[in-house]
Design an enzyme around this catalytic site. Structure first.
Site, PDB file in Angstrom:
ATOM      1  N   LYS A 294       0.850  -1.186   0.000  1.00 35.38           N
ATOM      2  CA  LYS A 294       0.000   0.000   0.000  1.00 35.38           C
ATOM      3  C   LYS A 294       0.890   1.242   0.000  1.00 35.38           C
ATOM      4  CE  LYS A 294      -4.091   1.921   2.278  1.00 35.38           C
ATOM      5  NZ  LYS A 294      -5.099   1.733   3.337  1.00 35.38           N
TER       6      LYS A 294
ATOM      7  N   GLU B  84     -19.088  -5.554  11.156  1.00 34.97           N
ATOM      8  CA  GLU B  84     -19.985  -4.758  11.995  1.00 34.97           C
ATOM      9  C   GLU B  84     -21.020  -5.621  12.712  1.00 34.97           C
ATOM     10  OE1 GLU B  84     -18.288  -2.162   8.822  1.00 34.97           O
ATOM     11  OE2 GLU B  84     -19.326  -4.088   8.790  1.00 34.97           O
TER      12      GLU B  84
ATOM     13  N   ARG C 231     -24.944  -1.658   8.493  1.00 33.99           N
ATOM     14  CA  ARG C 231     -24.653  -3.035   8.114  1.00 33.99           C
ATOM     15  C   ARG C 231     -24.960  -4.024   9.236  1.00 33.99           C
ATOM     16  NH1 ARG C 231     -20.469  -3.078   3.934  1.00 33.99           N
ATOM     17  NH2 ARG C 231     -19.264  -4.658   5.019  1.00 33.99           N
TER      18      ARG C 231
END
Length: 590
Positions: free
Chosen positions: A245, A333, A361
């Site tokens: 990344k 979640e 969610r």
């Protein structure tokens, strides 16, 4: 002439020779860095998939072949190569292109993404549709990160795909980090795969995927070779690539958390250009984080939970200070909410910290596992209200409406940092039901916010200012703007202001006083009007036979796109000028 200058669409990219593509990668990486350094946005994720982006569009016949980027914050290179290079400077700007894939924006954006772990299910749906419509050889590709693939929904997609003959390719982009470092047993497994120390059985092969890799995701010739091979392999396939990344910008590689979305930075050195904030009020998230540590040191039953957002929510303060009582559960979640419920049954006091948009969610878990059982979970909803340039997928404008209808649930919105501290303190003293505390992205209004704790009585509002004609009822941080506006009005003595604080339970005593002493009521909230705070006030008036006219200021029945928070507040009529104009017009009517 730069090679990137010749490319407007993938068909132009495919005209190049394979040995020219590394130069395209260098130019594309520089293009992203140059623009994001000034315009801001998600940096590290897009830099990490530059080679993959080029390889996918070179090998596959997009947009006929379907390509879905999970989450989508890594799709800047994709946007630049698919007709949006010349307008990429408008990325995340008002009226410009979205920071995430968007079906309205381009035929190359096959599926709108902004929340994680949806790509596999979406691509599988497309592949099944292609087969039913007589096009079984079309390719369907999902690019999923190692943090996202650990989510329950991603595994639901893998589980289904593994028993089909659907022509799908899942590219597992493994960089060991989402926004914060990836966590959990699957992360350890993938690390062992990379080291060659994993157990003999491959988890993806066990799910009936044709697994290949891991390979270097920055090795363009190798990527091209493997993707070309996989085109002719039928059924569900998974290619495991290893990337870095922030690849190509040293600062972004060294500090991947900060450079996920770093704000403005020097495009050559990578140095951040943030202004010192020592003289500014704190961010609400930091008030939450520091206060939680302060409370946890005094109350051994307090624990903190976050689904993959420890830095963004500032739960990291508790993770650093009392690590055995802070839990990052990854992008999960639903699990976060029910984990908190389980902890609450055993006498712990869980602070479950979730962005407002992401708590959507876990709606069933809030109802079924928490509220139905009256478990005293403390939900702290960061990024409530309009969040700015991340746009429609990230605005936290529905939470009041989707939570208000749930029995047994308290809903509170602090007007300032001290109220946030005090409601956190009050909640951990002992509640007989759950509470949701919503607060916005950004800074508060108080420099000296570390005040001594004071208990807030449940369902009690605050009269900020008395009036004679109009009562303005505000909820949350926007009350500070309301207070300032009223003070500037020439007829301010006619205007009362009430910081209602609790959406549920309402302060009925205060409301009866308001409806019997004022000729007009105005409610103001940074959420959707349908089913929101103002709607609850209208319900109260109707149930109690009050005929006072109520003006509800909030967000209309539509999705709000991206722009700065100030710009978006102007569009929805929640900026200072709009509120002032509405109050003045109401005074004139009276």
């Amino acid at each position: 002439m730069k090679l990137l200058d010749k490319i407007q669409f993938p068909k132009d990219l495919r005209q190049l020779k394979k040995d020219e593509l590394p130069q395209v990668a260098n130019e594309l990486r520089k293009f992203i860095i140059d623009i994001v350094s000034v315009k801001e946005g998600h940096l590290g994720a897009s830099l990490g998939v530059v080679e993959l982006t080029i390889a996918l569009h070179y090998i596959f016949n997009t947009p006929k072949d379907k390509l879905v980027w999970d989450v989508g914050h890594q799709a800047y290179g994709h946007k630049i190569l698919t007709g949006r290079k010349d307008i990429f400077t408008t990325n995340r700007q008002l009226g410009g292109i979205s920071g995430f894939p968007n079906r309205k924006e381009s035929e190359y954006d096959d599926f709108g993404t902004g929340h994680s772990s949806t790509a596999i299910s979406a691509v599988l749906g497309m592949a099944i549709a292609s087969k039913l419509k007589g096009n079984p050889h079309r390719n369907h590709i999902a690019v999923v990160g190692d943090a996202s693939i650990a989510s329950g929904m991603a595994f639901e997609g893998l589980n289904h795909a593994g028993v089909t003959d659907a022509n799908i390719l899942v590219v597992l982009n493994d960089n060991a980090i989402g926004i914060d470092p990836s966590v959990g047993a699957l992360k350890k497994y993938l690390t062992n795969v990379k080291k060659g120390t994993a157990k003999d059985e491959n988890i993806f092969e066990c799910l009936n995927f044709d697994y290949s890799g891991p390979i270097d995701g920055h090795d363009l010739p190798l990527l091209l070779q493997e993707l070309e091979r996989l085109k002719s392999v039928s059924g569900p396939k998974l290619l495991h690539i290893i990337t870095t990344k922030g690849k190509g910008l040293q600062k972004a590689e060294e500090n991947q958390v900060v450079y996920h979305a770093p704000g403005r930075f020097d495009r050559l050195t990578g140095e951040l250009q943030k202004k010192p904030d020592s003289e500014l009020p704190p961010k609400y998230q930091d008030v939450f984080g520091h206060t939680l540590v302060e409370l946890a040191r005094k109350n051994k039953n307090i624990v903190g939970i976050t689904p993959a957002m420890p830095t963004g929510s500032s739960l990291k303060f508790l993770m650093d200070g009392i690590p055995d009582r802070a839990f990052d559960v990854g992008i999960a979640e639903q699990h976060a909410v029910t984990l908190a419920a389980g902890m609450a049954t055993q006498g712990l006091i869980p602070f479950c910290n979730v962005y407002s948009t992401f708590l959507q969610r876990a709606y069933d878990q809030i109802i079924h596992d928490v509220a139905l059982q009256k478990l005293p979970v403390i939900f702290c909803l960061d990024r409530a209200g309009l969040v700015g340039q991340d746009g429609a997928t990230h605005h936290g404008v529905f939470d009041i409406a989707y939570l208000r209808c749930i029995p047994n649930l308290i809903i509170f919105a602090p007007m300032n940092e001290c109220e946030l501290r005090n409601i956190m303190y009050s909640a951990q003293l002992g509640l007989d039901r759950p509470i949701a505390i919503r607060y916005p992205r950004g800074r508060g209004v108080t420099m000296d916010w570390r005040t001594s704790f004071q208990k807030i009585e449940i369902g009690v509002s605050v009269e900020v200012k008395k009036g004679t004609k109009i009562a303005v009822l505000s909820i949350g941080h926007i009350g500070n703007l309301v207070k300032k506006i009223i003070a500037e009005l020439p007829d301010s003595e006619k205007i009362g202001h009430y910081n209602m604080r609790f959406i549920k339970p309402m302060d009925t005593k205060q409301l009866h006083h308001i409806f019997t002493h004022y000729s007009r009521v105005i409610t103001i909230e940074d959420g959707c009007k349908i089913g929101g705070f103002g709607s609850s006030i209208a319900d109260f008036a109707n149930e109690n036979d009050y005929s006072t006219k109520i003006d509800i200021l909030g967000i209309d029945d539509r999705f709000i796109e991206h722009g700065t928070i100030d710009q978006l507040q102007g569009i929805v009529g929640l900026d200072g000028a709009s509120i002032k104009r509405h109050i003045n017009e109401t005074l004139n009517e009276l």
